[in-house]
Design a protein around this motif. Structure first.
Motif, mmCIF file in Angstrom:
data_model
loop_
_atom_site.group_PDB
_atom_site.id
_atom_site.type_symbol
_atom_site.label_atom_id
_atom_site.label_comp_id
_atom_site.label_asym_id
_atom_site.label_seq_id
_atom_site.Cartn_x
_atom_site.Cartn_y
_atom_site.Cartn_z
ATOM 1 N N GLU A 178 2.123 -10.564 42.196
ATOM 2 C CA GLU A 178 2.046 -9.363 42.912
ATOM 3 C C GLU A 178 1.912 -8.233 41.564
ATOM 4 O O GLU A 178 1.136 -7.285 41.630
ATOM 5 N N LEU A 179 2.971 -8.206 40.384
ATOM 6 C CA LEU A 179 2.786 -7.371 39.233
ATOM 7 C C LEU A 179 1.566 -7.407 38.425
ATOM 8 O O LEU A 179 1.007 -6.347 38.202
ATOM 9 N N PRO A 214 13.875 -3.413 39.901
ATOM 10 C CA PRO A 214 14.564 -2.700 38.932
ATOM 11 C C PRO A 214 16.186 -2.397 39.109
ATOM 12 O O PRO A 214 16.406 -2.168 40.464
ATOM 13 N N VAL A 215 16.992 -2.500 38.128
ATOM 14 C CA VAL A 215 18.130 -2.299 38.211
ATOM 15 C C VAL A 215 18.660 -0.721 38.436
ATOM 16 O O VAL A 215 19.523 -0.530 39.177
ATOM 17 N N ALA A 270 7.324 0.975 35.588
ATOM 18 C CA ALA A 270 6.599 1.722 36.743
ATOM 19 C C ALA A 270 6.219 1.284 37.778
ATOM 20 O O ALA A 270 6.174 1.658 38.980
ATOM 21 N N ALA A 271 5.513 -0.066 37.740
ATOM 22 C CA ALA A 271 5.325 -0.654 39.049
ATOM 23 C C ALA A 271 6.129 -1.070 39.929
ATOM 24 O O ALA A 271 6.111 -0.674 41.012
ATOM 25 N N LEU A 272 7.260 -1.616 39.571
ATOM 26 C CA LEU A 272 8.372 -1.780 40.189
ATOM 27 C C LEU A 272 9.130 -0.616 40.692
ATOM 28 O O LEU A 272 9.515 -0.580 42.180
ATOM 29 N N TRP A 273 9.242 0.553 40.266
ATOM 30 C CA TRP A 273 9.705 1.882 40.793
ATOM 31 C C TRP A 273 8.643 2.307 41.780
ATOM 32 O O TRP A 273 9.271 2.959 42.846
#
Length: 135
Positions: free
Chosen positions: A39-40, A79-80, A26-29
């Motif tokens: 950072e994450l 994310p892929v 969710a954080a990457l999206w």
């Protein structure tokens, strides 16, 4: 349990399997760019160790869910797939590809769909069968 120890299986404070992976995704999206583990860590709920975040990222990378690129001495992750629906579709395809009986797997999957989901699948199939000019 004997000895007064806690039951880790029924511990309400313990996270559900996949919950942290979901939070990382969710954080990457939500990010507009790849993120490093630190950072994450800052983007996730407080209290997660850097090593925990790094382990989650390594697992997601091993599953093919995130890609990593060098950013200085660290890796940045993205994310892929573009959203949760695409991730679910990717997982469904992975399961289909894993088995020897694709027809049987699909038949059992379809047999457990609700009538609303059956209608949705029919509509999606009909839509995908239309000539591209009409879409």
């Amino acid at each position: 349990m004997a000895g007064g120890s806690e039951d880790p299986v029924n511990d309400p404070t313990r996270r559900q399997a996949g919950e942290l992976e979901g939070a990382v995704l969710a954080a990457l999206w939500a990010s507009q760019r790849p993120l490093t583990a630190p950072e994450l860590q800052r983007a996730l709920p407080a209290g997660l160790a850097r090593t925990t975040v790094a382990t989650i990222l390594a697992r997601l990378h091993d599953k093919g869910t995130v890609r990593r690129t060098r950013q200085g001495r660290a890796f940045a992750y993205s994310p892929v797939v573009e959203d949760p629906a695409a991730l679910s579709a990717q997982r469904m395809h992975t399961e289909l590809d894993r088995g020897d009986d694709r027809s049987g797997t699909l038949a059992r999957f379809i047999s457990r769909l609700s009538s609303d989901d059956e209608d949705l699948v029919r509509a999606l199939l009909a839509s995908s069968a239309e000539p591209k000019e009409q879409r």
